[in-house]
Design a protein around this motif. Structure first.
Motif, PDB file in Angstrom:
ATOM      1  N   GLN A  52       5.769  -6.421 -17.648  1.00 33.85           N
ATOM      2  CA  GLN A  52       4.919  -5.408 -17.000  1.00 33.85           C
ATOM      3  C   GLN A  52       5.745  -4.211 -16.560  1.00 33.85           C
ATOM      4  OE1 GLN A  52       1.646  -5.098 -16.041  1.00 33.85           O
ATOM      5  NE2 GLN A  52       0.942  -6.896 -17.138  1.00 33.85           N
ATOM      6  N   ARG A  78       5.029  -9.138  -4.270  1.00 36.21           N
ATOM      7  CA  ARG A  78       3.653  -9.625  -4.065  1.00 36.21           C
ATOM      8  C   ARG A  78       3.550 -10.484  -2.810  1.00 36.21           C
ATOM      9  NH1 ARG A  78      -1.193 -11.096  -7.728  1.00 36.21           N
ATOM     10  NH2 ARG A  78      -2.165 -12.724  -6.509  1.00 36.21           N
ATOM     11  N   ILE A 131     -10.027  -0.196   3.671  1.00 36.35           N
ATOM     12  CA  ILE A 131      -8.550  -0.146   3.589  1.00 36.35           C
ATOM     13  C   ILE A 131      -7.998   0.507   4.865  1.00 36.35           C
ATOM     14  CG2 ILE A 131      -6.571   0.849   2.372  1.00 36.35           C
ATOM     15  CD1 ILE A 131      -7.662  -1.176   0.600  1.00 36.35           C
ATOM     16  N   MET A 294      -9.757  -6.268 -21.427  1.00 31.57           N
ATOM     17  CA  MET A 294     -10.578  -7.290 -20.763  1.00 31.57           C
ATOM     18  C   MET A 294     -12.067  -7.033 -21.030  1.00 31.57           C
ATOM     19  SD  MET A 294      -7.682  -6.620 -18.837  1.00 31.57           S
ATOM     20  CE  MET A 294      -7.865  -5.870 -17.230  1.00 31.57           C
ATOM     21  N   GLY A 323      -7.794  -9.907 -14.119  1.00 30.75           N
ATOM     22  CA  GLY A 323      -6.571 -10.418 -14.721  1.00 30.75           C
ATOM     23  C   GLY A 323      -6.544 -11.937 -14.593  1.00 30.75           C
ATOM     24  N   ARG A 327      -0.340 -12.660 -11.844  1.00 37.93           N
ATOM     25  CA  ARG A 327      -0.660 -11.271 -11.499  1.00 37.93           C
ATOM     26  C   ARG A 327      -2.134 -11.087 -11.183  1.00 37.93           C
ATOM     27  NH1 ARG A 327       3.197  -7.764 -12.819  1.00 37.93           N
ATOM     28  NH2 ARG A 327       4.942  -8.605 -13.982  1.00 37.93           N
ATOM     29  N   LEU A 330      -4.636  -9.206  -6.445  1.00 39.11           N
ATOM     30  CA  LEU A 330      -4.403  -9.644  -5.063  1.00 39.11           C
ATOM     31  C   LEU A 330      -5.648  -9.411  -4.199  1.00 39.11           C
ATOM     32  CD1 LEU A 330      -1.875 -10.613  -3.413  1.00 39.11           C
ATOM     33  CD2 LEU A 330      -1.531  -8.231  -2.804  1.00 39.11           C
ATOM     34  N   GLY A 331      -6.403  -8.372  -4.531  1.00 38.62           N
ATOM     35  CA  GLY A 331      -7.553  -8.003  -3.699  1.00 38.62           C
ATOM     36  C   GLY A 331      -8.877  -8.572  -4.191  1.00 38.62           C
TER      37      GLY A 331
HETATM   38  C1  HEM Z   1     -13.615  -4.827  -8.477  1.00 40.53           C
HETATM   39  C2  HEM Z   1     -12.470  -4.372  -7.993  1.00 40.53           C
HETATM   40  C3  HEM Z   1     -11.127  -4.670  -8.618  1.00 40.53           C
HETATM   41  C4  HEM Z   1     -10.775  -4.855  -9.923  1.00 40.53           C
HETATM   42  C5  HEM Z   1     -11.681  -4.799 -11.159  1.00 40.53           C
HETATM   43  C6  HEM Z   1      -9.350  -5.118  -9.953  1.00 40.53           C
HETATM   44  C7  HEM Z   1      -8.627  -5.402 -11.105  1.00 40.53           C
HETATM   45  C8  HEM Z   1      -7.313  -5.809 -11.104  1.00 40.53           C
HETATM   46  C9  HEM Z   1      -6.598  -6.308 -12.252  1.00 40.53           C
HETATM   47  C10 HEM Z   1      -7.172  -6.455 -13.655  1.00 40.53           C
HETATM   48  C11 HEM Z   1      -5.337  -6.614 -11.865  1.00 40.53           C
HETATM   49  C12 HEM Z   1      -4.252  -7.262 -12.693  1.00 40.53           C
HETATM   50  C13 HEM Z   1      -3.385  -6.275 -13.394  1.00 40.53           C
HETATM   51  C14 HEM Z   1      -2.246  -7.004 -14.096  1.00 40.53           C
HETATM   52  O1  HEM Z   1      -2.449  -8.038 -14.755  1.00 40.53           O
HETATM   53  O2  HEM Z   1      -1.142  -6.482 -14.004  1.00 40.53           O
HETATM   54  C15 HEM Z   1      -5.240  -6.260 -10.466  1.00 40.53           C
HETATM   55  C16 HEM Z   1      -4.092  -6.384  -9.725  1.00 40.53           C
HETATM   56  C17 HEM Z   1      -4.003  -5.986  -8.415  1.00 40.53           C
HETATM   57  N1  HEM Z   1      -5.034  -5.621  -7.594  1.00 40.53           N
HETATM   58 FE1  HEM Z   1      -6.963  -5.463  -8.100  1.00 40.53          FE
HETATM   59  N2  HEM Z   1      -8.879  -5.053  -8.685  1.00 40.53           N
HETATM   60  C18 HEM Z   1      -9.919  -4.799  -7.833  1.00 40.53           C
HETATM   61  C19 HEM Z   1      -9.881  -4.694  -6.455  1.00 40.53           C
HETATM   62  C20 HEM Z   1      -8.722  -4.737  -5.695  1.00 40.53           C
HETATM   63  C21 HEM Z   1      -8.648  -4.593  -4.265  1.00 40.53           C
HETATM   64  C22 HEM Z   1      -9.856  -4.438  -3.335  1.00 40.53           C
HETATM   65  C23 HEM Z   1      -7.326  -4.624  -3.933  1.00 40.53           C
HETATM   66  C24 HEM Z   1      -6.672  -4.498  -2.585  1.00 40.53           C
HETATM   67  C25 HEM Z   1      -7.174  -3.909  -1.538  1.00 40.53           C
HETATM   68  C26 HEM Z   1      -6.567  -4.827  -5.153  1.00 40.53           C
HETATM   69  C27 HEM Z   1      -5.204  -4.927  -5.229  1.00 40.53           C
HETATM   70  C28 HEM Z   1      -4.515  -5.327  -6.354  1.00 40.53           C
HETATM   71  C29 HEM Z   1      -3.077  -5.489  -6.386  1.00 40.53           C
HETATM   72  C30 HEM Z   1      -2.119  -5.258  -5.235  1.00 40.53           C
HETATM   73  C31 HEM Z   1      -2.759  -5.918  -7.684  1.00 40.53           C
HETATM   74  C32 HEM Z   1      -1.382  -6.235  -8.239  1.00 40.53           C
HETATM   75  C33 HEM Z   1      -1.198  -7.736  -8.275  1.00 40.53           C
HETATM   76  C34 HEM Z   1       0.116  -8.132  -8.908  1.00 40.53           C
HETATM   77  O3  HEM Z   1       0.713  -7.360  -9.684  1.00 40.53           O
HETATM   78  O4  HEM Z   1       0.551  -9.264  -8.648  1.00 40.53           O
HETATM   79  N3  HEM Z   1      -7.450  -4.891  -6.207  1.00 40.53           N
HETATM   80  N4  HEM Z   1      -6.455  -5.808 -10.016  1.00 40.53           N
END
Ligand code: HEM
Length: 386
Positions: A52, A78, A131, A294, A323, A327, A330-331
């Motif tokens: 990544q 993380r 947030i 996806m 995902g 990974r 987180l949210g």
């Molecule tokens: C419907 C809403 C959301 C969708 C569709 C979504 C989608 C995703 C996806 C597909 C990934 C994985 C990316 C990868 O494989 O590298 C991801 C990672 C992440 N998301 Fe979300 N997300 C959403 C909401 C949120 C919210 C509300 C937060 C935090 C307030 C958040 C924080 C994160 C973080 C920090 C990562 C990185 C995780 C890592 O690399 O370990 N997301 N998100």
């Protein structure tokens, strides 16, 4: 149940919804693209084969985001905070999310009309304000956050988003302020980890890492959730399901999951091949980028019965919208909670909700697929107080 093939609501070109699209190389974006569930899952989860660390490190000179790093750096970034969205935190957040929504609906009703613009008056403001609450800053700062995010997303490329000097300063000041006047929230947990000597890949946890963590929550959590809330109201009103989800929490939850499957707000995810790797007849060379779609995997008939049916009772629904694996978003628990509460509160207070197609509807297709403008109408005479 609604049978719908990709239509005006979906707008991405049809190959990006189709798991049978053969892998291909996009010369302009310089990336391979893969579409079926198995291939997408492989890119998302095979850490030995895909990295990544595709981002240009100079794109973010002032902070480091977790999703542009491999282990051990990724794992350490993380896990700085212990599961910020664990069940007990979500329970505490529930009344805040309800209150934010009720305030937004009060504002809509106070305008005295029977319609509103969904993104600017509701779906964008909710995750942004949540947030703010999680960071322990004034909710009125959501306006500033929105401006930075707009700037960042409009300049984003496959290798990252440009630095935001004002945002970096804002988070840097926030850390300083909270060191002097501690509260009992996420920012304090991050500072406590730094004080306790927490290491990231063998290096002391830096302010750059902490700013990256905060920026990560803001940039990953706002546009995605906003787009998903908007999608939910458009699909449920357009496909006629809104009345079905009355008084049935299990159905509300499965309707949220189906919305997420049907249109992932963040439809694709890039990674870099660490060695030569084959997808069907195509060979991706080590060092090339592969984008996993996806949006198409979520419609793979080998995993989803009648995948082009929008079925709010679908179960199981192992979509890849958040995902998968180490990974996994987180949210995700927070996003799910925001969608569920938004559905319940809006359904109860704005009866007769429907999409006003006479007014403009615009999406921006980018790293996140935004809804820029969509108008909803409701029955004003029976609209409810809190
Ligand atoms: C419907 C809403 C959301 C969708 C569709 C979504 C989608 C995703 C996806 C597909 C990934 C994985 C990316 C990868 O494989 O590298 C991801 C990672 C992440 N998301 Fe979300 N997300 C959403 C909401 C949120 C919210 C509300 C937060 C935090 C307030 C958040 C924080 C994160 C973080 C920090 C990562 C990185 C995780 C890592 O690399 O370990 N997301 N998100």
């Amino acid at each position: 149940m609604t049978t719908a093939s990709p239509d005006g609501l979906l707008t991405l070109p049809s190959e990006f919804w189709d798991p049978d699209t053969a892998p291909f190389f996009d010369d302009e974006k310089q990336t391979w693209n893969v579409f079926n569930y198995e291939d997408v899952m492989r890119v998302l989860t095979d850490k030995d084969m895909f990295s990544q660390a595709y981002g240009d490190p100079d794109v973010h000179p002032n902070f480091a985001v977790m999703w542009c790093a491999d282990d051990p750096r990724h794992k350490d970034l993380r896990t700085i905070a212990s599961e910020p969205f664990r069940q007990s935190v979500l329970r505490e957040l529930t009344p805040t999310i309800e209150a934010v929504l009720n305030d937004l609906i009060d504002e809509i009703l106070a305008a005295g009309t029977d319609s509103f613009e969904m993104t600017s008056q509701l779906s964008y403001r909710l995750p942004n304000r949540v947030i703010c609450h999680i960071m322990g800053v004034d909710m009125a700062d959501d306006v500033r956050f929105a401006a930075w995010l707009k700037e960042a997303f409009s300049a984003a490329t496959i290798s990252g988003m440009p630095p935001q000097p004002d945002m970096v300063r804002y988070f840097s000041d926030l850390l300083e302020e909270r060191r002097k006047n501690p509260q009992n929230g996420l920012v304090d947990e991050l500072i406590a980890a730094q004080r306790s000597g927490y290491q990231v890949a063998g290096e002391p946890l830096s302010d750059r890492d902490l700013i990256g963590y905060l920026w990560g929550l803001l940039s990953a959590g706002t546009d995605t959730t906003s787009a998903s809330i908007g999608n939910m109201f458009l699909f449920l009103t357009e496909y006629g399901n809104l009345d079905e989800v009355r008084d049935d929490r299990a159905l509300v939850n499965s309707a949220v999951e189906e919305t997420l499957r049907w249109y992932p707000a963040f439809p694709s995810n890039p990674a870099v091949a660490l060695a030569d790797v084959s997808f069907g007849d195509c060979t991706v060379s080590a060092g090339q980028t592969v984008t996993a779609w996806m949006s198409a995997a979520n419609r793979d008939p080998s995993r989803f019965e009648d995948p082009n049916v929008f079925d709010i009772r679908r179960n199981p629904n192992r979509h890849l919208t958040f995902g998968w694996g180490s990974r996994h978003c987180l949210g995700a628990p927070l996003a799910r909670l925001e969608l569920r509460i938004a559905l319940e509160v809006v359904r109860d207070r704005l009866p007769g909700l429907r999409w006003d197609k006479e007014k403009p509807f615009t999406r921006t297709l980018g790293i996140v697929n935004h809804i820029d403008e969509a108008h909803l109408v409701f029955d004003r005479a029976s609209a409810g107080n809190r």
